[in-house]
Design an enzyme around this catalytic site. Structure first.
Site, PDB file in Angstrom:
ATOM      1  N   ASP A  99     -32.144   6.721 -63.557  1.00  0.00           N
ATOM      2  CA  ASP A  99     -31.249   7.327 -62.584  1.00  0.00           C
ATOM      3  C   ASP A  99     -30.978   6.288 -61.497  1.00  0.00           C
ATOM      4  O   ASP A  99     -31.917   5.711 -60.952  1.00  0.00           O
ATOM      5  CB  ASP A  99     -31.932   8.569 -61.989  1.00  0.00           C
ATOM      6  CG  ASP A  99     -31.099   9.212 -60.898  1.00  0.00           C
ATOM      7  OD1 ASP A  99     -29.858   9.166 -60.999  1.00  0.00           O
ATOM      8  OD2 ASP A  99     -31.681   9.752 -59.937  1.00  0.00           O
ATOM      9  N   ASP A 101     -29.084   6.016 -57.939  1.00  0.00           N
ATOM     10  CA  ASP A 101     -28.515   6.914 -56.944  1.00  0.00           C
ATOM     11  C   ASP A 101     -27.990   6.124 -55.754  1.00  0.00           C
ATOM     12  O   ASP A 101     -28.696   5.271 -55.213  1.00  0.00           O
ATOM     13  CB  ASP A 101     -29.636   7.868 -56.495  1.00  0.00           C
ATOM     14  CG  ASP A 101     -29.084   9.053 -55.754  1.00  0.00           C
ATOM     15  OD1 ASP A 101     -29.330  10.186 -56.183  1.00  0.00           O
ATOM     16  OD2 ASP A 101     -28.390   8.848 -54.726  1.00  0.00           O
ATOM     17  N   ASP A 299     -34.380   4.705 -59.785  1.00  0.00           N
ATOM     18  CA  ASP A 299     -35.376   5.609 -59.210  1.00  0.00           C
ATOM     19  C   ASP A 299     -36.571   5.632 -60.171  1.00  0.00           C
ATOM     20  O   ASP A 299     -36.498   6.225 -61.247  1.00  0.00           O
ATOM     21  CB  ASP A 299     -34.761   6.999 -59.053  1.00  0.00           C
ATOM     22  CG  ASP A 299     -35.728   7.981 -58.390  1.00  0.00           C
ATOM     23  OD1 ASP A 299     -36.957   7.726 -58.437  1.00  0.00           O
ATOM     24  OD2 ASP A 299     -35.259   8.983 -57.842  1.00  0.00           O
TER      25      ASP A 299
END
Lengths: 394, 338
Positions: A99, A101, A299
């Site tokens: 992920d 972000d 992440d």
């Protein structure tokens, strides 16, 4: 900062989402090995339901139209019994998911569009939220973060770096890597059907440390305290080397050092020259910076969590009304245009406060406690973020 | 493709299934062990066990391959007959250390064959200046995550197209735990036949020569009382296994953190043969901030423990905690379980 959602606004969102799922039902595809995965969803009342399972694509599509969830999730993990409690599910394996972000990628524009406010003393500021309120010290801080096109471009760059690690270092074939825009502020990169599926949390932690540049030691580059220059020169990397050593060596080719004559010299001499100038500590910090530049800002908690649930592709993000969309060509993908799928139908809104923003090629705002008429996609975007409420939508 | 090993190889690595097949081929019965012919093998087996348990060492000299191969299953039988799990662990560790010493000096082709046969790991021999082999990243990660020094971290390795480069001695170190487990499992699954008198005597002689089993204090610990990372370290101590340095640090800082005294913490460490109260006290007091820089060390965070490979997160009980000290203090989110 956010305004509370009244019934009318919730009904508006549900109606919009239902209509979308009804019209686009055929575009909702079952993830591979669907019946081995756990599903979950969040309703518009913000209640989280987990441990669901679907057997057929039809069942999943019917569910979306009937329940109209705020957000729908599916597990990266495969289970023997996905509907049982966590302890009893029987973990079989999990996709490797990353992920990226926008929130965790520093960009200068954050100072302009991000805000925070202390819930205890109402003190507020711009940019990244502080850990504690500088005025009263409280940790209860509300944030309002925006992912503008600059933030999303920066996020995309991290995804590109990540994919290079997956292809070159880990040897994962291109067809096993899927990239999706998350529908809000980032990208999910998924590796499905690979031999990495069985890796546990510890192994995934090593993978995420590798990609995010955590724990790189100078010794692995060939620099050691007390070693002779000759020994170090022998252990330093060449530019053709694979992995982190090669990446760092290649990076050195782009650098210039005062007083260093490049002609006819090996990259190892350049690295040693820099080391000689900076000393161990200085060179260590310098290398850290290089590693930081070359690593991908993922992440790490997401990648190491082997039970995590992720937004289902081709479903709407309840906070933005944008789609979690597959990026077939990441370079040309433009999230604030390509993932905007709701119509232009006009909606009358009351907007509390919103900065200037762009969607589907149009620019909106800034707004300050005013009534406006906006197209449906922009209305859902503001309402979903809790910055506006609906006055009239029929 | 069937892998071929010579008798000499089987004597060096008797945990290989090929060595087991060889012994099976001899069709020995337990009664045969009374015969004089087998006394040298029994003697070597006894030597193996005593050396292993007393000194964590088994000699690598091979006088006669047949005898050496046979002495291995006999040694397993003897340790099993002692009937104490702690010694089974110690014995397995010593066997794995013996194999490690031999593998260090082994030919590359034999190493490849052993890894294929015993662990189903494919090694690719390389012509690299520094590294002897490359192995798949998965095979590497499954094993290397149990090591905590920086050089084992994936980021500090040469990783190319899904392969990790390794030196022979690193490879051998990676497999120590696996060899230990193979030996332990073999012993564990062994069903003891009715043992003849002469072997009973040997078992008695060995029993007399063994060190004491570590304190039982640890066994009072109730599972679920402490976070899984702490339980894991306690478990290793209980089994008399190697506890990584960082594991000891976690245990000490955790128990000090929940309010145990220095003496109480020292008592948690079992009185193993290598136990030094003076050293343990020094280390515990150092962490408690009573020595050195007078700085009391904090309990490492969950994030740090993940990096050190010491996190054994419980999905429910560890939910939302960032430090082992928060275990049991935050309300458990049972909703997730529904």
């Amino acid at each position: 900062m956010a305004i509370s959602m009244d019934n009318k606004t919730i009904e508006f969102l549900k109606r919009t989402f239902r209509e979308f799922y009804y019209k686009n039902s055929s575009k909702i595809n079952a993830p591979i090995r669907m019946n081995e995965r756990e599903f979950g969803y969040m309703s518009f009342d913000k209640v989280m339901i987990r441990h669901l399972s679907f057997q057929t694509e039809g069942e999943l599509r019917a569910f979306l139209v009937k329940e109209v969830p705020h957000s729908v999730y599916y597990s990266c993990a495969y289970y023997h019994e996905p509907t049982l409690s966590m302890d009893e599910k029987g973990w079989k394996g999990a996709d490797l998911i990353f992920d990226i972000d926008a929130d965790s990628i520093p960009t200068n524009c954050k100072e302009e569009h991000d805000k925070w406010v202390c819930k205890d003393c109402n003190f507020m500021g711009k940019g990244k939220r502080p850990e504690n309120c500088p005025k009263c010290g409280s940790m209860r801080i509300d944030e309002e973060n925006w992912a503008c096109s600059l933030c999303l471009d920066a996020t995309k760059n991290e995804a590109i770096k990540l994919i290079d690690f997956l292809l070159e270092d880990f040897g994962i074939s291109k067809d096993k890597i899927k990239v999706h825009f998350s529908g809000s502020r980032g990208y999910h990169v998924t590796v499905e059907e690979s031999s990495l599926e069985g890796l546990d949390q510890l192994a995934r932690n090593e993978i995420s440390d590798y990609i995010s540049g955590m724990g790189f030691s100078l010794e692995s580059l060939g620099i050691a305290k007390g070693a002779s220059y000759d020994d170090m020169r022998r252990s330093l990397p060449s530019i053709n080397e694979p992995g982190w050593r090669g990446r760092i060596a290649s990076f050195f080719t782009k650098l210039e050092f005062e007083g260093y004559d490049e002609t006819n010299k090996d990259i190892r001499d350049k690295i040693l020259y820099a080391y000689g100038k900076m000393g161990y500590k200085g060179f260590e910090d310098f290398t850290k910076e290089i590693v930081n530049k070359l690593s991908a800002n993922i992440d790490v908690m997401v990648t190491t969590d082997i039970h995590r649930i992720f937004r289902l592709p081709n479903t709407l993000h309840g906070n933005t009304g944008m789609l979690k969309k597959k990026c077939d060509d990441l370079i040309s993908f433009s999230p604030l245009i390509d993932a905007v799928v709701l119509s232009n139908e006009p909606v009358k809104l009351f907007v509390d406060k919103a900065p200037k923003f762009a969607l589907k090629g149009n620019s909106f705002g800034p707004y300050n406690s005013e009534k406006v008429i906006l197209p449906l996609f922009a209305s859902v975007y503001l309402v979903g973020k809790g910055l506006a409420k609906v006055i009239d939508s029929d | 493709m069937k892998i071929e090993f010579g008798l000499e190889d089987l004597a060096k690595y008797p945990f290989l299934k090929e060595a087991g097949d060889y012994v099976k081929g001899l069709s020995l019965s337990i009664e045969d062990l009374r015969q004089d012919d087998y006394q040298p093998a029994l003697k070597r087996a006894k030597e193996r066990v005593i050396e292993a348990i007393q000194k964590n060492f088994i000699s690598i000299e091979i006088l006669e391959p047949n005898l050496e191969i046979l002495s291995f299953p006999l040694a397993l039988m003897l340790v099993k007959a002692i009937g104490i799990d702690y010694f089974m662990h110690r014995y397995s560790l010593a066997e794995s250390l013996r194999a490690e010493r031999l593998l260090e000096k082994e030919k590359k082709s034999i190493i490849s064959n052993i890894f294929k046969s015993a662990f189903n790991v494919n090694l690719i021999s390389t012509e690299h200046d520094v590294f002897d082999f490359k192995m798949s990243m998965i095979d590497y990660l499954i094993r290397a995550t149990h090591f905590h020094k920086p050089e084992w971290k994936l980021i500090n390795r040469i990783v190319e197209k899904g392969f990790v480069y390794v030196k022979t001695h690193e490879l051998v170190r990676l497999m120590r735990e696996e060899i230990r487990r193979i030996v332990y499992e073999r012993m564990k699954s062994l069903s003891l036949p009715k043992i003849p008198e002469n072997i009973k005597e040997i078992v008695d002689e060995i029993s007399k020569a063994l060190p004491p089993v570590p304190s039982k204090e640890l066994q009072e610990v109730t599972p679920g009382m402490f976070p899984p990372c702490v339980m894991h370290v306690l478990d290793l101590l209980q089994k008399g296994q190697n506890v990584p340095h960082y594991g000891r640090f976690l245990l000490t800082s955790y128990f000090l953190g929940i309010g145990k005294s220095v003496d109480e913490v020292i008592n948690i460490y079992p009185k193993a043969p290598d136990f030094s109260e003076r050293l343990t006290r020094y280390q515990v007091e150092h962490i408690a901030g009573m020595r050195g820089g007078r700085r009391r060390y904090k309990v490492p965070s969950c994030r740090t423990l993940i990096t050190h490979g010491l996190c054994f997160k419980d999905e429910i009980l560890c939910d939302r905690i960032k430090n082992p000290l928060q275990f049991g203090r935050k309300p458990v989110n049972f909703k997730k379980k529904n």
